[in-house]
Design a protein around this motif. Sequence first.
Motif, PDB file in Angstrom:
ATOM      1  N   ILE A 138       0.832  -1.212   0.000  1.00 47.07           N
ATOM      2  CA  ILE A 138       0.000   0.000   0.000  1.00 47.07           C
ATOM      3  C   ILE A 138       0.863   1.258   0.000  1.00 47.07           C
ATOM      4  O   ILE A 138       0.594   2.222  -0.729  1.00 47.07           O
ATOM      5  CB  ILE A 138      -1.015  -0.032   1.164  1.00 47.07           C
ATOM      6  CG1 ILE A 138      -2.085  -1.086   0.816  1.00 47.07           C
ATOM      7  CG2 ILE A 138      -1.664   1.342   1.379  1.00 47.07           C
ATOM      8  CD1 ILE A 138      -3.198  -1.255   1.809  1.00 47.07           C
ATOM      9  N   THR A 139       1.926   1.252   0.770  1.00 50.82           N
ATOM     10  CA  THR A 139       2.867   2.384   0.738  1.00 50.82           C
ATOM     11  C   THR A 139       3.449   2.553  -0.665  1.00 50.82           C
ATOM     12  O   THR A 139       3.529   3.671  -1.196  1.00 50.82           O
ATOM     13  CB  THR A 139       4.017   2.144   1.740  1.00 50.82           C
ATOM     14  OG1 THR A 139       3.449   1.927   3.023  1.00 50.82           O
ATOM     15  CG2 THR A 139       4.966   3.326   1.785  1.00 50.82           C
ATOM     16  N   LEU A 141       2.093   1.693  -3.476  1.00 48.11           N
ATOM     17  CA  LEU A 141       1.079   2.221  -4.388  1.00 48.11           C
ATOM     18  C   LEU A 141       0.858   3.712  -4.171  1.00 48.11           C
ATOM     19  O   LEU A 141       0.633   4.460  -5.128  1.00 48.11           O
ATOM     20  CB  LEU A 141      -0.238   1.460  -4.209  1.00 48.11           C
ATOM     21  CG  LEU A 141      -0.199   0.007  -4.682  1.00 48.11           C
ATOM     22  CD1 LEU A 141      -1.512  -0.689  -4.366  1.00 48.11           C
ATOM     23  CD2 LEU A 141       0.097  -0.076  -6.171  1.00 48.11           C
ATOM     24  N   ASN A 142       0.942   4.134  -2.938  1.00 44.14           N
ATOM     25  CA  ASN A 142       0.831   5.569  -2.686  1.00 44.14           C
ATOM     26  C   ASN A 142       1.979   6.320  -3.356  1.00 44.14           C
ATOM     27  O   ASN A 142       1.774   7.386  -3.938  1.00 44.14           O
ATOM     28  CB  ASN A 142       0.800   5.846  -1.189  1.00 44.14           C
ATOM     29  CG  ASN A 142      -0.610   5.716  -0.629  1.00 44.14           C
ATOM     30  OD1 ASN A 142      -1.490   6.491  -0.980  1.00 44.14           O
ATOM     31  ND2 ASN A 142      -0.842   4.712   0.198  1.00 44.14           N
ATOM     32  N   ARG A 179      -5.746  -7.355  -2.164  1.00 43.00           N
ATOM     33  CA  ARG A 179      -6.463  -6.589  -3.186  1.00 43.00           C
ATOM     34  C   ARG A 179      -7.643  -5.833  -2.570  1.00 43.00           C
ATOM     35  O   ARG A 179      -7.858  -4.660  -2.856  1.00 43.00           O
ATOM     36  CB  ARG A 179      -6.972  -7.502  -4.309  1.00 43.00           C
ATOM     37  CG  ARG A 179      -7.804  -6.722  -5.320  1.00 43.00           C
ATOM     38  CD  ARG A 179      -8.383  -7.585  -6.417  1.00 43.00           C
ATOM     39  NE  ARG A 179      -9.256  -8.644  -5.895  1.00 43.00           N
ATOM     40  CZ  ARG A 179      -9.957  -9.464  -6.657  1.00 43.00           C
ATOM     41  NH1 ARG A 179      -9.884  -9.357  -7.977  1.00 43.00           N
ATOM     42  NH2 ARG A 179     -10.732 -10.386  -6.124  1.00 43.00           N
ATOM     43  N   ALA A 181      -7.978  -4.770   0.453  1.00 41.30           N
ATOM     44  CA  ALA A 181      -7.462  -3.661   1.260  1.00 41.30           C
ATOM     45  C   ALA A 181      -7.061  -2.495   0.354  1.00 41.30           C
ATOM     46  O   ALA A 181      -7.309  -1.325   0.677  1.00 41.30           O
ATOM     47  CB  ALA A 181      -6.271  -4.136   2.092  1.00 41.30           C
ATOM     48  N   ILE A 182      -6.470  -2.798  -0.781  1.00 46.50           N
ATOM     49  CA  ILE A 182      -6.049  -1.750  -1.715  1.00 46.50           C
ATOM     50  C   ILE A 182      -7.260  -1.041  -2.309  1.00 46.50           C
ATOM     51  O   ILE A 182      -7.281   0.185  -2.430  1.00 46.50           O
ATOM     52  CB  ILE A 182      -5.170  -2.360  -2.832  1.00 46.50           C
ATOM     53  CG1 ILE A 182      -3.837  -2.816  -2.240  1.00 46.50           C
ATOM     54  CG2 ILE A 182      -4.954  -1.347  -3.962  1.00 46.50           C
ATOM     55  CD1 ILE A 182      -3.071  -3.755  -3.135  1.00 46.50           C
ATOM     56  N   GLU A 185      -8.632   1.793  -0.487  1.00 47.87           N
ATOM     57  CA  GLU A 185      -7.842   3.029  -0.508  1.00 47.87           C
ATOM     58  C   GLU A 185      -8.310   3.996  -1.588  1.00 47.87           C
ATOM     59  O   GLU A 185      -7.959   5.177  -1.559  1.00 47.87           O
ATOM     60  CB  GLU A 185      -6.356   2.718  -0.735  1.00 47.87           C
ATOM     61  CG  GLU A 185      -5.725   1.824   0.320  1.00 47.87           C
ATOM     62  CD  GLU A 185      -5.378   2.576   1.602  1.00 47.87           C
ATOM     63  OE1 GLU A 185      -4.806   3.678   1.506  1.00 47.87           O
ATOM     64  OE2 GLU A 185      -5.689   2.057   2.687  1.00 47.87           O
ATOM     65  N   CYS A 192      -6.825  -1.662  -9.303  1.00 42.89           N
ATOM     66  CA  CYS A 192      -6.502  -2.977  -8.733  1.00 42.89           C
ATOM     67  C   CYS A 192      -7.675  -3.958  -8.770  1.00 42.89           C
ATOM     68  O   CYS A 192      -8.031  -4.550  -7.754  1.00 42.89           O
ATOM     69  CB  CYS A 192      -5.970  -2.802  -7.312  1.00 42.89           C
ATOM     70  SG  CYS A 192      -4.761  -4.063  -6.878  1.00 42.89           S
TER      71      CYS A 192
END
Length: 224
Positions: A138-139, A141-142, A179, A181-182, A185, A192
């Motif tokens: 996740i970091t 992807l940010n 997936r 969780a993403i 976001e 995703c």
Amino acid sequence: MTVSANLQEIRSNIRQACANSNRNPEEITIIGVTKYVTIERTEETINAGINDLGENRLEGFLEKHEHFQDQAKWHFIGTLQSRKVKDIIDKVDVIHSLDRLSLAKEINKRTTVPIDCFVQVNVSGEKSKHGLSPDTVITFLNDVQTYENIRVVGLMTMAPHVNDEKLLRDTFRQLATLRSAIQQENLPQAPCHYLSMGMSNDYQIAIEEGATHIRIGSKLVGTN
Ligand SMILES: *Cc1c(COP(=O)(O)O)cnc(C)c1O
């Protein structure tokens, strides 16, 4: 065996796995992995009705792409060195092996149109495997959000090479959980939607756990 005969069996197994998990077989894309085989066998694969082809090495990819051009949608599934990005970027449709920021930066620089990428995740934690560890995705992807030409369409993993069904299922399930969780976001550059997981020996399990793209080599085209 002909590719057609192999494909018939794979399609039947896909239908079964989908029935087991209440899914629609139309959600599943078969990527024919042609890295082991000749141009002739690849042509047979296209003629059998496979529209998506995968190669894991630059040389093999360039050879097949030069021959077949837009007769197939091209997936690059292998480890990608940053300095080779420029050689494939205008020829590839999807990159399955985005696993570091320096690679994202290079892809972003070399293309003018957004390119679909899967982020490769090393779910099993094996040292020999490429990919980000799940807790860093996740970091990552940010950070990727600043690269406007990268579109993260999904996650990719390679399961351990074992016959332990529970371990395989667990690996695929973890990728599916990540997936979700993403998706929470709501990252504009990372819809995703997809899961690229499952190969010749484990695609039925992967489908039962949510795979949308299965990468099949040996069971579809053979190994020589
Ligand atoms: C070779 C390869 C496959 C296909 O493997 P098979 O076991 O022959 O189906 C799938 N994904 C990747 C990344 C590969 O390198």
